[in-house]
Design a protein around this motif. Structure first.
Motif, PDB file in Angstrom:
ATOM      1  N   LEU A   1     -43.283 -80.001  76.329  1.00 59.53           N
ATOM      2  CA  LEU A   1     -42.062 -80.559  75.736  1.00 59.53           C
ATOM      3  C   LEU A   1     -42.369 -81.832  74.966  1.00 59.53           C
ATOM      4  CD1 LEU A   1     -39.231 -79.991  78.282  1.00 59.53           C
ATOM      5  CD2 LEU A   1     -39.639 -78.933  76.104  1.00 59.53           C
ATOM      6  N   ASP A   2     -43.363 -82.603  75.425  1.00 60.83           N
ATOM      7  CA  ASP A   2     -43.752 -83.804  74.676  1.00 60.83           C
ATOM      8  C   ASP A   2     -44.224 -83.412  73.284  1.00 60.83           C
ATOM      9  OD1 ASP A   2     -43.143 -85.179  76.921  1.00 60.83           O
ATOM     10  OD2 ASP A   2     -45.187 -85.131  77.702  1.00 60.83           O
TER      11      ASP A   2
ATOM     12  N   ALA B   1     -43.916 -73.130  76.583  1.00 65.35           N
ATOM     13  CA  ALA B   1     -43.758 -73.933  77.795  1.00 65.35           C
ATOM     14  C   ALA B   1     -43.165 -73.091  78.925  1.00 65.35           C
ATOM     15  CB  ALA B   1     -42.877 -75.140  77.504  1.00 65.35           C
TER      16      ALA B   1
ATOM     17  N   ALA C   1     -44.767 -78.044  81.784  1.00 73.76           N
ATOM     18  CA  ALA C   1     -43.658 -78.807  81.212  1.00 73.76           C
ATOM     19  C   ALA C   1     -44.121 -79.823  80.180  1.00 73.76           C
ATOM     20  CB  ALA C   1     -42.887 -79.516  82.323  1.00 73.76           C
TER      21      ALA C   1
ATOM     22  N   THR D   1     -43.221 -80.857  71.581  1.00 79.43           N
ATOM     23  CA  THR D   1     -42.068 -80.513  70.731  1.00 79.43           C
ATOM     24  C   THR D   1     -41.401 -81.775  70.189  1.00 79.43           C
ATOM     25  OG1 THR D   1     -40.537 -80.481  72.570  1.00 79.43           O
ATOM     26  CG2 THR D   1     -41.631 -78.423  72.024  1.00 79.43           C
ATOM     27  N   ILE D   2     -41.319 -82.821  71.032  1.00 82.16           N
ATOM     28  CA  ILE D   2     -40.684 -84.060  70.555  1.00 82.16           C
ATOM     29  C   ILE D   2     -41.471 -84.628  69.383  1.00 82.16           C
ATOM     30  CG2 ILE D   2     -40.108 -86.417  71.177  1.00 82.16           C
ATOM     31  CD1 ILE D   2     -39.552 -85.451  73.988  1.00 82.16           C
TER      32      ILE D   2
ATOM     33  N   GLY E   1     -41.542 -74.400  72.731  1.00 82.71           N
ATOM     34  CA  GLY E   1     -40.620 -74.311  73.868  1.00 82.71           C
ATOM     35  C   GLY E   1     -40.809 -73.012  74.626  1.00 82.71           C
TER      36      GLY E   1
END
Lengths: 134, 89
Positions: free
Chosen positions: B60-61, B51, B57, B63-64, B48
């Motif tokens: 963030l994928d 990023a 951005a 991190t998911i 995060g």
């Protein structure tokens, strides 16, 4: 202004994560270590993701950041519960200063049977059947 | 802002080192699993921050996916322990 809020969120989140790591290193037994990591690290991730949402400020990114927050908030308690259960199941030693272990009188660590304390005599003497799922 | 990001990354790196000490030391396997879970949570935080640092951005994928992998790994380890796998490594 947004920069200040973002910086504050980042620093607070990182501090909570550091606190969780100190807790996992310093605390004496499995359950207290989990108590440190689960809550503090989850809060740290939530704050960092809030900072990410503030930084980008686009609908798609904010939705994804909140998705991460919701996902972590939903899965962290489940994972902690499952690991704590497995740890107790294996007979992990509790800290010597533990005041109360409410599960101990009702739980048999060899057969993994758990009593509710409300059994009737007939149920207590009932032999396990093959159809009982483990 | 660069200074704040630097401090944040330094704190998270320190936290990762402490979690790694517990991962190596941990007397039982559940302790190691807890340390691993903390480790992956820390990685989510670091990604995060990166990023924000790089203005990309798409991180963030990552991190998911990382959070999902951590959850599945801890569930899997717990099932493995309860089914009677080796406990002391």
């Amino acid at each position: 202004m947004i920069e200040v809020i973002k910086g504050a969120l980042l620093l607070t989140g990182a501090s909570f994560m550091l606190l969780a790591a100190v807790g996992v290193l310093r605390l004496p037994d499995l359950l207290t270590r989990m108590h440190a990591t689960t809550k503090a690290a989850t809060l740290g991730v939530a704050l960092v993701m809030l900072a990410v949402a503030l930084h980008f400020a686009e609908v798609a990114v904010v939705a994804r950041a909140f998705g991460v927050i919701v996902f972590v908030l939903m899965t962290a308690p489940v994972a902690a519960h499952v690991i704590g259960r497995a740890g107790y199941f294996l007979g992990t030693k509790l800290w010597s200063g533990t005041v109360k272990d409410e599960l101990r009188p009702n739980y048999d660590p060899l057969t993994h049977e758990l009593k509710s304390g409300l059994e009737t005599k007939a149920n207590a003497q009932r032999l396990p059947q093959d159809s009982d799922t483990r | 802002m660069d200074i704040v990001i630097g401090i944040t990354l330094a704190l998270m790196t320190l936290a990762m080192c402490l979690a790694f000490v517990r991962l190596v030391k941990g007397p039982t396997l559940p302790d190691r699993v807890v340390a691993l879970e903390l480790f992956s949570t820390l990685i989510v935080g670091v990604i995060g921050v990166i990023a924000i640092m790089t203005d990309v951005a798409s991180f963030l994928d990552v991190t998911i996916v990382m959070a999902l992998m951590a959850f599945l790994a801890s569930i899997g380890f717990a099932r493995f322990l309860e089914r009677g796998g080796p406990q002391d490594d």
